[in-house]
Design a protein around this motif. Structure first.
Motif, PDB file in Angstrom:
ATOM      1  N   VAL A 315       0.821  -1.220   0.000  1.00 39.56           N
ATOM      2  CA  VAL A 315       0.000   0.000   0.000  1.00 39.56           C
ATOM      3  C   VAL A 315       0.850   1.263   0.000  1.00 39.56           C
ATOM      4  O   VAL A 315       0.334   2.361   0.227  1.00 39.56           O
ATOM      5  N   SER A 316       2.125   1.131  -0.306  1.00 42.40           N
ATOM      6  CA  SER A 316       3.002   2.306  -0.341  1.00 42.40           C
ATOM      7  C   SER A 316       2.517   3.414  -1.276  1.00 42.40           C
ATOM      8  O   SER A 316       2.859   4.591  -1.043  1.00 42.40           O
ATOM      9  N   PRO A 317       1.742   3.142  -2.358  1.00 39.12           N
ATOM     10  CA  PRO A 317       1.246   4.257  -3.195  1.00 39.12           C
ATOM     11  C   PRO A 317       0.422   5.296  -2.445  1.00 39.12           C
ATOM     12  O   PRO A 317       0.259   6.421  -2.946  1.00 39.12           O
ATOM     13  N   PHE A 318      -0.104   4.963  -1.268  1.00 44.38           N
ATOM     14  CA  PHE A 318      -0.797   5.980  -0.468  1.00 44.38           C
ATOM     15  C   PHE A 318       0.115   7.178  -0.173  1.00 44.38           C
ATOM     16  O   PHE A 318      -0.350   8.318  -0.014  1.00 44.38           O
ATOM     17  N   LEU A 319       1.446   6.925  -0.081  1.00 43.10           N
ATOM     18  CA  LEU A 319       2.387   8.004   0.207  1.00 43.10           C
ATOM     19  C   LEU A 319       2.389   9.061  -0.889  1.00 43.10           C
ATOM     20  O   LEU A 319       2.752  10.221  -0.649  1.00 43.10           O
ATOM     21  N   LEU A 320       1.982   8.680  -2.094  1.00 47.44           N
ATOM     22  CA  LEU A 320       1.973   9.622  -3.211  1.00 47.44           C
ATOM     23  C   LEU A 320       0.861  10.662  -3.095  1.00 47.44           C
ATOM     24  O   LEU A 320       0.803  11.605  -3.888  1.00 47.44           O
ATOM     25  N   CYS A 321      -0.036  10.476  -2.142  1.00 44.29           N
ATOM     26  CA  CYS A 321      -1.096  11.476  -1.936  1.00 44.29           C
ATOM     27  C   CYS A 321      -0.520  12.798  -1.435  1.00 44.29           C
ATOM     28  O   CYS A 321      -1.175  13.847  -1.545  1.00 44.29           O
ATOM     29  N   SER A 322       0.678  12.758  -0.884  1.00 46.18           N
ATOM     30  CA  SER A 322       1.376  13.984  -0.489  1.00 46.18           C
ATOM     31  C   SER A 322       2.029  14.588  -1.735  1.00 46.18           C
ATOM     32  O   SER A 322       2.861  13.940  -2.383  1.00 46.18           O
TER      33      SER A 322
END
Length: 948
Positions: A315-322
């Motif tokens: 679920v690391s793509p959640f970090l791209l929300c920043s």
């Protein structure tokens, strides 16, 4: 004075069509001449095969006709040699006819034509008797090259000659259509040993020859516009000039295929495409290894270990929300990819816990890098499509690598040089691929001029992406997974592991469908076909169920681009949600079989149908959401400088290479079924039982080769293997039995498939399996108990064997009901029977007296062996001559137990005798006496036991 160059006397001139006719006549003469000669001189010999002769088989195959017998072999070779001249000329004229500036396809087709001609000479003049290996290499190469030659000729066929194009399509369609019955009747002959099937197969084989030569004969219609002239420029000839006037050739116009392949060829762009595909392969290799390394821990803890939390690393793509972090990642995506290689370097880490952490880091970085790339390319349609194509083709390459390596990916962290790994090579190529693939700059805004908020739902996009990721991983990451879903034992009534090529061809078909029909791919018809495929696969067996598998392969691959493009337009949140949904579905599809060991497990017990329904529904919601994002007018994309067809051509070249490799591997892996027991003269059956613990050894390495070595050195003819169902994400979608069966030369029954919710039971046998039935024994509380009941042809006599894994110690009622069920099954068998089992009982106590005694009719191989709990060998109606227990080393947590039985003799007594009284061919190998080898030795008794 001799004439100047080009002004010489015309000696002879003739139509180019004569080249085609010469090739056709001489080629047909080679085959038909050999056939007539063989039928006249050696009829009964050339119609005979390994199973039947005349009158059951009454027409020879091509290989039997042109093989080793004189003089038909010589007749064939003489005419084939004469064919080579017209053949090379035909390829040359076709190139001259179709060549045009800046087009690579004519050059490619010409190269394939020359290659086919050379390989034809190879399998013609090197027969299987001379050198079976090289004969097969030449034959496979020739057959594989037939596909691009045929399709290339159709693509280049001049539009001004519609008659020739029509004939080519008819002959090519007939050729490839003939392959289906050809394969069917070959399987009927080779696997089922059906009398007369080889004769029917032979007719289709001869039809392929006629169609293949006929396809090239069509060039006569194209070459009528050519005139070949021999001109004497020095005046040395006394010949007369001859002339044939031909019509002019119309120039070829662009066609749909030519729009892709007709542009100029660039090695730089081809290497870029290859690097992209390999980068996709790295992603899938690491993702498929994550569950496998996680599985090691609950496997040894027999329950939740805590390390299962590592599955959430995706679920690391959640970090791209920043926004700031997203910009950092997109600008430095090359270095994120480099960090992801920790997953490939994990094989260097010996400690299982640290190896899992290394894999988790690699998977996390890989999911982050790919999501960032898709988002950043969201306005560049051609580049986004290229990235998605590479990602999807990476899955095909991963499946192909596993197909070639018997379901193990050679760069997984459970592999190393000693067990077949190619980790160093894979890592080196990955570094090169990343630097090439990321050398093209990516706009940190994704090429968009932001003018508003995107329409559509990120939640719906996430559901669609999660189901897509899950469906591709759980069903398509190994070519044999869905084959084992529809497998029901012997006789064979559906696909076998070697037919996994059909799955990969369907995946490739899905990619082509997605490229050319993107608008039609993202609609409710595709979702309906996906649902139909899921229904057939889940509900039916054999070929009907496999039809559902083909539909799912096509639709999942074709829907990847619209779903990923939709997610990219909606932002990184869609990818984070997608991987979260994927994780939930992964856990759910483990829960359906592991319900006895997890909290809330009974709710999901045996509900694969729920998982399949959710997959289709979630993808349907994602497709519903596609229309909203596709018609989004709030973002203005910047135009791409390179046409989309330029991108597509290189990926289609790569796809063609992958599919041809798959066909070749399938040919090489097709079973020979000519297996021989170790001691056939003594009519010995050496039978064994072994719980192999999902083929992961104590140190988290793949154990297939070590298992193979012990089975081979113990000379085991028939073995039951337990805990063998590895066709789930958490186990790597593997199948140990494929490697063991093909390497050891044994028939294999995989047992109840992955959709039957067991931990697996498999049977391998040197003797033909005449019939086998799969059983799921009563399990009202605990896990399902699988069993295989098979009848073997052992030295001409029918002998039954049963492989069985009972329930756990915690479920006594399950085990009681299972003992009653199995005792009844064994009692009702009228044939000699051997039980190879995992019973969870103490000798002489409780359910032991149901398995052994009057209720079952069975006897214990050694009633005095009190030191048992799980594994037991029982028998009836056959002489037991020996019994041994062999230590496991570090392969698994259970020993190998082996018994020797003599076919055609009565049961005998319990009197033990010395080894010196036993004939040499009935003894156990001396290798494992004393300290043995590689940690394997006879233990408990310290030596085998023999009986009168």
């Amino acid at each position: 004075m001799p004439p100047k160059l080009g002004d010489g006397q015309e000696v002879v001139a003739f139509s180019g069509a004569w080249i085609s006719w010469a090739h056709t006549v001489v080629a047909y003469a080679a085959f038909i001449g050999a056939l007539i000669t063989g039928l006249y001189l050696h009829y009964h010999k050339i119609v005979e095969n390994e199973y039947y002769g005349y009158p059951e088989e009454w027409f020879p195959s091509v290989s039997a006709t042109i093989g080793d017998r004189y003089p038909e072999r010589s007749v064939f070779q003489v005419f084939i040699a004469m064919t080579s001249g017209p053949r090379f000329a035909l390829v040359f004229l076709w190139y001259v006819l179709t060549a045009r500036p800046n087009s690579v396809l004519p050059k490619f087709v010409a190269g394939v034509g020359v290659f086919r001609t050379l390989t034809c000479g190879g399998w013609t003049y090197v027969t299987s008797t001379d050198d079976h290996g090289w004969h097969d290499i030449f034959m496979i190469s020739y057959l594989v090259a037939t596909l691009p030659w045929t399709l290339g000729c159709i693509a280049l066929s001049p539009k001004g000659n519609p008659k020739a194009l029509r004939y080519r399509k008819i002959l090519a369609g007939s050729f490839f259509g003939t392959l289906v019955p050809l394969i069917y009747f070959f399987i009927q002959h080779k696997v089922h040993k059906v009398a007369g099937a080889y004769t029917t197969y032979a007719f289709f084989e001869w039809a392929l020859i006629l169609l293949d030569v006929g396809f090239d004969a069509v060039t006569a219609l194209d070459f009528e516009g050519f005139e070949l002239v021999v001109r004497d420029i020095q005046g040395t000839s006394r010949g007369k000039a001859q002339r044939v006037v031909d019509t002019a050739l119309e120039k070829e116009k662009d066609k749909p295929v030519s729009l892709v392949f007709g542009s100029g060829f660039s090695w730089s762009e081809a290497i870029d495409a290859a690097a992209d595909v390999y980068n996709g392969y790295i992603f899938w290799s690491m993702l498929t290894s994550l569950g496998l390394t996680v599985w090691y821990f609950p496997l040894w803890h027999m329950g939740i270990s805590g390390w299962e939390a590592m599955v959430m690393c995706t679920v690391s793509p959640f970090l791209l929300c920043s926004a700031s972090f997203r910009s950092l990642v997109i600008k430095n995506v090359r270095y994120v990819h480099i960090l992801s290689l920790a997953g490939l370097l994990a094989y260097k880490v010996k400690t299982p816990e640290l190896r899992l952490l290394s894999v988790a880091l690699g998977v996390s970085m890989s999911c982050l890098a790919w999501s960032a790339t898709w988002y950043a390319e969201r306005s560049q349609g051609a580049r986004l499509e290229a990235r998605t194509l590479a990602w999807g083709m990476g899955l095909i390459l991963s499946s192909l690598a596993k197909f070639a390596c018997y379901t193990n990916n050679p760069i997984w962290p459970i592999m190393h040089a000693e067990n077949g790994g190619w980790n160093k090579t894979g890592l080196a190529l990955a570094v090169v691929a990343i630097f090439i693939s990321t050398r093209r700059s990516t706009d940190n805004r994704g090429g968009y001029e932001v003018a508003g908020v995107p329409r559509g739902s990120a939640a719906l996009a996430g559901l669609g992406l999660g189901a897509l990721f899950f469906g591709m991983h759980s069903l398509l990451s190994d070519s044999s997974t869905m084959i084992l879903w529809v497998w029901e034992g012997y006789p064979v009534r559906g696909p076998i592991a070697a037919n996994g090529v059909f799955t990969m061809l369907a995946m490739g078909g899905g990619i082509v469908h997605g490229i050319y029909l993107q608008e039609k791919a993202a609609n409710w018809v595709s979702v309906g076909l996906l649902g139909l495929g899921a229904y057939l696969l889940t509900t039916y067996s054999h070929w009907t169920g496999y039809l559902g598998a083909i539909l799912m392969a096509v639709e999942l691959m074709s829907l990847a681009f619209p779903l990923i493009a939709s997610g990219a337009r909606l932002g990184p949140l869609a990818f984070g949600l997608g991987f979260l949904v994927y994780n939930v579905m992964v856990l759910a599809h483990v829960w359906v079989v592991a319900y006895a060991f997890v909290p809330g497990g009974p709710l999901m017990r045996e509900h694969t149908d729920w998982i399949m329904t959710a997959t289709v529904l979630f993808i349907g919601l994602g497709i519903y959401n596609v229309a909203s994002t596709k018609n989004n007018g709030t973002l203005r994309p910047r135009p791409s400088k390179v046409g989309p067809s330029r991108f597509k051509s290189y990926y289609l070249y790569a796809l063609m290479v992958l599919e041809l490799l798959a066909i070749s591997i399938s040919y090489l892996r097709f079973p020979t079924n000519d297996y021989t027991p170790y001691h056939k003269d003594e009519k010995v059956i050496t039978a064994g039982i072994w719980t192999i613990h999902f083929s992961l050894d104590n140190d988290m390495w793949s154990a297939e080769r070590r298992i193979r070595d012990l089975i081979k050195e113990m000379e085991v003819d028939v073995i039951g293997l337990l805990e063998t169902d590895l066709q789930r994400i958490i186990m790597g979608n593997r199948d140990t039995t494929q490697f063991l069966a093909e390497d050891l030369g044994m028939y294999v029954d995989y047992g109840p498939g992955p959709n039957k919710h067991t931990w697996g039971a498999a049977l391998l046998s040197k003797f033909p399996i005449l019939n086998s039935t799969h059983h799921l024994l009563p399990s009202p509380v605990g896990e399902l108990a699988p069993a295989i009941h098979a009848t073997l042809d052992a030295y001409g006599e029918d002998v039954d064997v049963v492989v069985f894994h009972s329930g756990q110690e915690e479920d006594p009622e399950d085990r009681r009901q299972q003992s009653e069920y199995l005792a009844k099954l064994m009692k009702e068998s009228p044939r000699p029977l051997i039980l190879m089992s995992y019973l969870v009982i103490k000798p002489q106590e409780g359910n032991y007296n149901t398995y052994v005694g009057e209720k079952s009719g069975m006897k214990d191989i050694d009633p005095s062996d009190w030191d048992r709990w799980c594994e037991y060998l029982l028998y009836k109606g056959i002489k037991r001559s020996g019994y041994a227990r062999v230590s496991r080393s570090t392969i698994t947590d259970t020993e190998l137990q082996v018994g020797k039985f003599i076919v055609g003799q009565a049961e005998g007594s319990d009197e033990r005798i010395n080894e010196e009284q036993v004939p040499e061919g009935q003894r156990f190998p001396a290798t494992f006496r004393g300290e043995g080898v590689r940690g394997h030795q006879y233990h408990v008794f310290d030596e085998p036991r023999y009986y009168a």
